[in-house]
Design a protein around this motif. Structure first.
Motif, mmCIF file in Angstrom:
data_model
loop_
_atom_site.group_PDB
_atom_site.id
_atom_site.type_symbol
_atom_site.label_atom_id
_atom_site.label_comp_id
_atom_site.label_asym_id
_atom_site.label_seq_id
_atom_site.Cartn_x
_atom_site.Cartn_y
_atom_site.Cartn_z
ATOM 1 N N ASP A 100 0.823 -1.210 0.000
ATOM 2 C CA ASP A 100 0.000 0.000 0.000
ATOM 3 C C ASP A 100 0.860 1.264 0.000
ATOM 4 O O ASP A 100 0.507 2.259 -0.634
ATOM 5 C CB ASP A 100 -0.926 0.022 1.218
ATOM 6 C CG ASP A 100 -1.907 -1.133 1.217
ATOM 7 O OD1 ASP A 100 -2.566 -1.338 0.174
ATOM 8 O OD2 ASP A 100 -2.004 -1.838 2.236
ATOM 9 N N LEU A 145 1.705 -1.237 -6.811
ATOM 10 C CA LEU A 145 0.755 -0.221 -6.347
ATOM 11 C C LEU A 145 -0.352 -0.006 -7.371
ATOM 12 O O LEU A 145 -1.523 0.162 -7.007
ATOM 13 C CB LEU A 145 1.494 1.088 -6.080
ATOM 14 C CG LEU A 145 2.513 1.083 -4.937
ATOM 15 C CD1 LEU A 145 3.236 2.416 -4.868
ATOM 16 C CD2 LEU A 145 1.856 0.775 -3.607
ATOM 17 N N GLY A 151 -1.924 3.750 -4.216
ATOM 18 C CA GLY A 151 -1.004 3.688 -3.095
ATOM 19 C C GLY A 151 -0.126 4.919 -3.068
ATOM 20 O O GLY A 151 -0.380 5.901 -3.775
#
Length: 274
Positions: A100, A145, A151
């Motif tokens: 994340d 991501l 993210g």
């Protein structure tokens, strides 16, 4: 002046659950700023994956996990190569299923001297250490991501882009700034934020794993002292910062509280803008 608690306990100031249910990868996590960031996010509810070239990172991960109760994985990696960065990102994905937030801290001056005294191979080593470690890490992190539908990437640069006796390092960190601003343009439409901080001089315990040879002889000591003097003179507070003072803005930029910030490089150097 905030001091924080570092590896010995909870940070002096932190926000509980700010990173709840988030997987945070941190490079350069065994010492210094990376360690301070890891310690703070552990107490803020994040799941951590700590990376360093030194085996020390495993001990650090165990200690933080015992004190904070955080779920922590770790790996050693040579981030001066894309293969090492890709292995790092894959190991985090294998452990937690996703990334994340990625916080890229690896880098640091190896030598301190006027540019005309650098050997060509020393220049290459400085750039490999302080630009390519971030460039390769971001290249490995970004697709994951994007696959996760968004993210955050936080790079750690330096205000030494305007500093004496470390031109190759300054050029490398200038590259990190350019990477941050340019990639932010590309990544925004994919719901990925890309930001950076630019630390100034930072007080830290003596490194257990050295970046390189220390100054030898009176001339090298004078060259290094010139860096220290300029760093202090350039700060409006006329001092070095603490690890906690560096970790706090990194963690803020990494968090969802900074959701409308991208492409920015934040100087954290007591007023020195770099």
């Amino acid at each position: 002046m905030p001091t924080g608690q570092g590896i010995d306990g909870a940070p002096e100031l932190f926000t509980p659950n700010r990173f709840a249910d988030q997987v945070v990868l941190i490079t350069g996590a065994a010492q210094g700023i990376g360690l301070a960031v890891a310690n703070r996010i552990a107490f803020e509810g994040g799941k951590l994956f700590l990376v360093d070239r030194a085996e020390l990172v495993g001990e650090v991960a165990d200690e933080i996990a015992q004190r904070s109760g955080a779920d922590i994985g770790w790996a050693t990696a040579d981030l001066e190569t894309f293969e090492g960065a890709e292995a790092m990102a894959q190991a985090c994905e294998d452990k937690f299923g996703r990334i994340d937030v990625a916080i890229n801290v690896v880098g640091g001056t190896i030598w301190a001297k006027p540019f005309e005294h650098y050997a060509p191979e020393e220049i290459e080593k400085e750039v490999t250490r302080s630009l390519f470690t971030t460039l390769w890490s971001v290249r490995a992190e970004l697709p994951r991501l994007i696959d996760a539908e968004g993210g955050t990437i936080v790079n750690v640069s330096s205000v030494a882009t305007r500093g004496v006796n470390r031109v190759p390092y300054a050029a490398s960190k200038g590259g990190v700034n350019a990477l941050t601003s340019a990639l932010a343009l590309e990544a925004a439409e994919k719901n990925v934020r890309v930001v950076a901080t630019a630390p100034g001089g930072t007080l830290a315990p003596e490194r257990k794993v050295k970046r390189g040879p220390g100054p030898e002889g009176e001339q090298e000591k004078q060259w290094y002292q010139a860096i220290v003097d300029q760093t202090i003179d350039s700060s409006l507070f006329k001092r070095y910062g603490t690890l906690d003072e560096q970790a706090a803005p990194i963690v803020f930029l990494a968090s969802r509280e900074a959701s409308y910030i991208t492409g920015s490089v934040l100087p954290v150097a007591g007023g020195d803008q770099g």
